[in-house]
Design an enzyme around this catalytic site. Structure first.
Site, PDB file in Angstrom:
ATOM      1  N   HIS A 111       0.835  -1.299  -0.392  1.00  0.00           N
ATOM      2  CA  HIS A 111       0.012  -0.515  -0.164  1.00  0.00           C
ATOM      3  C   HIS A 111       0.907   1.354   0.105  1.00  0.00           C
ATOM      4  O   HIS A 111       1.504   1.735   0.835  1.00  0.00           O
ATOM      5  CB  HIS A 111      -1.071  -0.154   1.107  1.00  0.00           C
ATOM      6  CG  HIS A 111      -2.174   0.948   1.580  1.00  0.00           C
ATOM      7  ND1 HIS A 111      -3.281   1.667   0.236  1.00  0.00           N
ATOM      8  CD2 HIS A 111      -2.071   2.265   2.140  1.00  0.00           C
ATOM      9  CE1 HIS A 111      -3.888   2.148   0.976  1.00  0.00           C
ATOM     10  NE2 HIS A 111      -2.864   3.118   1.037  1.00  0.00           N
ATOM     11  N   ASP A 147      -6.850  -2.325   3.797  1.00  0.00           N
ATOM     12  CA  ASP A 147      -5.361  -1.172   3.635  1.00  0.00           C
ATOM     13  C   ASP A 147      -5.290  -1.738   5.571  1.00  0.00           C
ATOM     14  O   ASP A 147      -4.574  -0.455   5.826  1.00  0.00           O
ATOM     15  CB  ASP A 147      -6.294  -0.170   3.432  1.00  0.00           C
ATOM     16  CG  ASP A 147      -6.353  -0.076   2.192  1.00  0.00           C
ATOM     17  OD1 ASP A 147      -5.196  -0.923   1.292  1.00  0.00           O
ATOM     18  OD2 ASP A 147      -6.568   0.777   1.240  1.00  0.00           O
TER      19      ASP A 147
HETATM   20  C1  GAR Z   1       1.328   0.991  -6.494  1.00  0.00           C
HETATM   21  O1  GAR Z   1       1.543   2.245  -6.274  1.00  0.00           O
HETATM   22  C2  GAR Z   1       0.497   0.447  -5.592  1.00  0.00           C
HETATM   23  O2  GAR Z   1       1.158   0.872  -3.796  1.00  0.00           O
HETATM   24  C3  GAR Z   1      -1.142   0.840  -5.422  1.00  0.00           C
HETATM   25  O3  GAR Z   1      -0.882   0.732  -6.798  1.00  0.00           O
HETATM   26  C4  GAR Z   1       0.106   0.577  -7.079  1.00  0.00           C
HETATM   27  C5  GAR Z   1       0.077  -0.317  -8.026  1.00  0.00           C
HETATM   28  O4  GAR Z   1       1.361   0.032  -8.945  1.00  0.00           O
HETATM   29  N1  GAR Z   1      -1.707  -0.085  -4.704  1.00  0.00           N
HETATM   30  C6  GAR Z   1      -3.046   0.106  -3.915  1.00  0.00           C
HETATM   31  O5  GAR Z   1      -2.890   1.514  -4.010  1.00  0.00           O
HETATM   32  C7  GAR Z   1      -3.373  -0.457  -3.184  1.00  0.00           C
HETATM   33  N2  GAR Z   1      -4.243   0.013  -2.295  1.00  0.00           N
HETATM   34  P1  GAR Z   1       2.170  -1.342  -9.810  1.00  0.00           P
HETATM   35  O6  GAR Z   1       1.198  -2.072 -10.680  1.00  0.00           O
HETATM   36  O7  GAR Z   1       2.724  -0.076 -10.482  1.00  0.00           O
HETATM   37  O8  GAR Z   1       3.051  -2.397  -9.329  1.00  0.00           O
END
Ligand code: GAR
Length: 209
Positions: A111, A147
């Site tokens: 997260h 979360d």
């Molecule tokens: C990441 O920053 C992750 O922490 C976030 O989405 C992004 C995905 O990027 N997750 C959340 O917000 C979950 N609540 P990625 O597809 O490049 O890994």
């Protein structure tokens, strides 16, 4: 070494998934990425996983009557691929208590905030709006509350005076890519002990990484 079979669940570009795949290239890493599952078609993460030679699956949540039917279909795939641990990596569907129970203590999430601050979406924009000086990311076990769940690893970054949402997100993302593989390595090596809300890291056993 008996490498543990891990599925990564994504909904988008999959850069955290990429970091996990990269870490698991090392034969001494205690986990292998055995499946990448997306609920969105043609996302960048699926292409990255395919080109790394990893089994991929697309389960379209819109094709199912409800959350439970969608999750039962994912669950079947996880069984077929003999998955032992699940990593959520930008997977943007809320999971039901049923699915979370199936994977209790075996499913983790990344997260983009220092939980318990900034649960939910738009974490970087909200951190900037609040004027916090420290922001970051968290890897945690997944529990039914969104979360929340015992924290495995966190990394903090400084918020700069001239940060935009994009520059702050990029600095946090670099830390996500560092701590997620470290956290999965500990999980897959059975080195995490959950004690109430706290996660304690156990020492490495001799000869086991
Ligand atoms: C990441 O920053 C992750 O922490 C976030 O989405 C992004 C995905 O990027 N997750 C959340 O917000 C979950 N609540 P990625 O597809 O490049 O890994």
């Amino acid at each position: 070494m008996n490498r543990r079979r891990v599925a990564v669940l994504i909904s988008g570009r999959g850069s955290n998934m990429g970091a996990l795949i990269e870490a698991a290239r090392d034969p001494s890493y205690p986990a292998e990425i055995a499946l990448v599952l997306s609920n969105k078609a043609e996302v960048g993460g699926l292409a990255t996983a395919k080109s790394a030679g990893i089994a991929t699956a697309f389960v379209d949540h819109k094709m199912f009557a409800g959350r439970e039917e969608f999750e039962r279909s994912m669950e079947r795939l996880l069984e077929i691929h003999r998955i032992e641990f699940v990593c959520l990596a930008g997977f943007m569907r809320i999971l039901s208590p049923w699915f979370i129970r199936q994977w209790q203590d075996r499913m983790v999430n990344i997260h983009p905030s220092l939980l318990p601050s900034y649960r939910g979406l738009d974490t970087h924009a909200r951190a900037l709006a609040d004027g916090v000086k420290i922001h970051g990311c968290t890897v945690h076990f997944v529990v039914p509350e969104l979360d929340a769940g015992p924290i495995i690893a966190q990394a903090a970054v400084r918020v700069h005076d001239d940060d935009s949402e994009a520059t702050l997100a990029a600095r946090v993302l670099a830390e996500e890519h560092r701590i997620y593989p470290e956290a999965l390595a500990l999980l897959a090596a059975d080195r995490l002990s959950i004690r109430g809300n706290r996660v304690v890291t156990l020492p490495a056993r001799p000869g086991v990484s």
